[in-house]
Structures are given as C-alpha cells and as structure tokens.
Design a protein around this motif. Structure first.
Motif, PDB file in Angstrom:
ATOM      1  N   GLU A   1       0.827  -1.212   0.000  1.00 36.00           N
ATOM      2  CA  GLU A   1       0.000   0.000   0.000  1.00 36.00           C
ATOM      3  C   GLU A   1       0.858   1.258   0.000  1.00 36.00           C
ATOM      4  O   GLU A   1       0.518   2.258  -0.646  1.00 36.00           O
ATOM      5  CB  GLU A   1      -0.938  -0.032   1.204  1.00 36.00           C
ATOM      6  CG  GLU A   1      -1.978  -1.150   1.111  1.00 36.00           C
ATOM      7  CD  GLU A   1      -2.617  -1.495   2.442  1.00 36.00           C
ATOM      8  OE1 GLU A   1      -3.642  -2.209   2.433  1.00 36.00           O
ATOM      9  OE2 GLU A   1      -2.097  -1.064   3.492  1.00 36.00           O
TER      10      GLU A   1
ATOM     11  N   GLU B   1       1.992   1.614  -3.575  1.00 33.50           N
ATOM     12  CA  GLU B   1       0.901   1.889  -4.509  1.00 33.50           C
ATOM     13  C   GLU B   1       0.278   3.267  -4.314  1.00 33.50           C
ATOM     14  O   GLU B   1      -0.091   3.939  -5.281  1.00 33.50           O
ATOM     15  CB  GLU B   1      -0.186   0.823  -4.373  1.00 33.50           C
ATOM     16  CG  GLU B   1       0.250  -0.564  -4.837  1.00 33.50           C
ATOM     17  CD  GLU B   1      -0.745  -1.645  -4.443  1.00 33.50           C
ATOM     18  OE1 GLU B   1      -1.764  -1.306  -3.790  1.00 33.50           O
ATOM     19  OE2 GLU B   1      -0.508  -2.823  -4.778  1.00 33.50           O
ATOM     20  N   LYS B   2       0.190   3.705  -3.056  1.00 36.07           N
ATOM     21  CA  LYS B   2      -0.548   4.939  -2.768  1.00 36.07           C
ATOM     22  C   LYS B   2       0.315   6.109  -2.324  1.00 36.07           C
ATOM     23  O   LYS B   2      -0.100   7.272  -2.447  1.00 36.07           O
ATOM     24  CB  LYS B   2      -1.601   4.659  -1.684  1.00 36.07           C
ATOM     25  CG  LYS B   2      -2.650   3.639  -2.091  1.00 36.07           C
ATOM     26  CD  LYS B   2      -3.804   3.580  -1.108  1.00 36.07           C
ATOM     27  CE  LYS B   2      -3.419   3.003   0.234  1.00 36.07           C
ATOM     28  NZ  LYS B   2      -4.581   2.851   1.147  1.00 36.07           N
TER      29      LYS B   2
ATOM     30  N   GLU C   1      -4.548   8.897   6.391  1.00 35.91           N
ATOM     31  CA  GLU C   1      -3.732   8.090   5.481  1.00 35.91           C
ATOM     32  C   GLU C   1      -3.052   6.940   6.216  1.00 35.91           C
ATOM     33  O   GLU C   1      -2.983   5.816   5.701  1.00 35.91           O
ATOM     34  CB  GLU C   1      -2.688   8.981   4.803  1.00 35.91           C
ATOM     35  CG  GLU C   1      -3.271   9.952   3.793  1.00 35.91           C
ATOM     36  CD  GLU C   1      -2.245  10.923   3.257  1.00 35.91           C
ATOM     37  OE1 GLU C   1      -2.373  11.320   2.085  1.00 35.91           O
ATOM     38  OE2 GLU C   1      -1.322  11.300   4.012  1.00 35.91           O
TER      39      GLU C   1
ATOM     40  N   SER D   1      -5.325   4.122   6.810  1.00 39.82           N
ATOM     41  CA  SER D   1      -5.717   3.393   5.603  1.00 39.82           C
ATOM     42  C   SER D   1      -4.790   2.209   5.347  1.00 39.82           C
ATOM     43  O   SER D   1      -5.090   1.355   4.511  1.00 39.82           O
ATOM     44  CB  SER D   1      -5.694   4.327   4.384  1.00 39.82           C
ATOM     45  OG  SER D   1      -4.368   4.612   3.970  1.00 39.82           O
TER      46      SER D   1
END
Length: 214
Positions: A96, A99-100, A111, A114
């Motif tokens: 993650e 990817e983010k 964030e 998440s």
C-alpha cells in the motif's frame, strides 16, 4: 470519575515522576517504526527488540518487503506473538505504501489508518514519535492507569480515553504524557502489582482522589 482538575493533577504528577521519558522503540526512520508498531500489538517490548536488527537489515524499504513474501517475513519474527498475521500486515502495508504513497510513510492520521495493520493507537504513535505531531496514543498502560485512577470510567473505550485526556491537558503535553504514563505503567501501576499508593504526591490535597484510588 474524577473532575477535570483532579484528573489533571494525577496526569501532571505522573509526568513529574518521569520528566525525561522517551520512546524505547528502536528505529531509524518512519518505515522501521511502522514495522515496530505492527509487531508491538499484544507483544512485549523485549520480544520485538530481539527481532528488529535482522528484520531491518533484511527489509530496509517497502520495496524489499514486497520482493519477499509473508512466509519469509515470518521466519524473521516468529518469536513475536501473532507473527503470522503481523507478517501479512507488514507485507500488505508495504504494498500500500508503494501503490498509494510512493513508498513513503504518510503524515496524516487518515492516510496512516488506511494502511493494513495500522489502527488509531499505531497511527497516533507514528504521528507523535516519527513526525513530532500532537497526538495521544492509548495503549494498555495508558488504559490501565486512566481506569485505575478514575480518569475515565471502567468501561471506557480507547477512543473515549483519548478524548478525555486530550480534553483535559494541553496538546503540547500529549506526547510527554503518553511516554510518562508508559513508564509509570511498566514500573508502578502494573497489571500485576499497583504501587501507586507509595507516591502520595499523586493524591496530595486531593481528597476526591484519595477516596477513589487505593
């Protein structure tokens, strides 16, 4: 439950007992701290400390993690409680991050939460310790102290404890209060033996506290 004034008194006196309390977690960057907070859930500091050197050497970045596998991560942390789930969390959260967030640990609560394996407590630790932001994390020590000293009700949730403490002391003290309460919880107000009565300054001139805490 104690009044705001009495609850403040208890917290400030705990802070005076441990004025120099600092995080004991070993880390050199936010990603290492992220792995540490994932490992720390329902585990002792000692068990986590024993695995971090080899873990950090093998996985210096999220990229190194995803080029591995959860099964391989397990081999580095198998002495830590719930290691199978934690290996999956480290692997998934690393995915993650790449990817983010371009492989960087984010700086905001939303964030951070998440990410797989990062709940409110872990997010607050990262905000406070890694990024020097105002945040108050509620771990088992903080929860035990707040309930034993009637700062909150016995059935208070971590969220309610966080709201109560951050309401009654200024934001500039949140990080210090958290670290001082951890030290107090490890050494004095422990899960097995509570020696709080040996520190009368906690209750000095506070009949309300004396009548509620033993």
């Amino acid at each position: 439950m104690l009044t705001k004034e009495a609850a403040q008194h208890v917290i400030y006196e705990i802070m005076k007992l441990y004025p120099d309390a600092v995080p004991t977690m070993r880390y050199q960057n936010p990603f290492q701290l992220l792995m540490v907070v994932i490992l720390s859930a329902q585990a002792t500091d000692e068990s986590v400390a024993k695995v971090t050197d080899r873990l950090f050497e093998r996985y210096p970045s999220p990229r190194a993690v995803i080029e591995s596998s959860p099964e391989e991560i397990e081999s580095y942390i198998k002495t830590v409680g719930l290691y199978r789930n934690k290996a999956k969390y480290i692997y998934k959260s690393s995915q993650e991050l790449l990817e983010k967030f371009d492989g960087e640990v984010p700086h905001t609560r939303k964030e951070l939460q998440s990410l797989t394996g990062i709940g409110p407590k872990s997010a607050n630790i990262l905000l406070s310790v890694a990024f020097d932001q105002v945040a108050f994390a509620v771990d088992t020590h903080v929860s035990r102290i707040c309930k034993h000293h009637k700062i909150v009700e016995e059935d208070a949730t971590p969220k309610q404890i966080e709201e109560r403490v951050t309401e009654i002391i200024p934001a500039k003290y949140w990080g210090r209060a958290h670290q001082s309460m951890i030290s107090f919880g490890k050494e004095i107000c422990t899960s097995r033996i509570k020696r709080c009565h040996e520190f009368p300054q906690l209750y000095e001139n506070m009949e309300e506290i004396k009548n509620n805490v033993k």
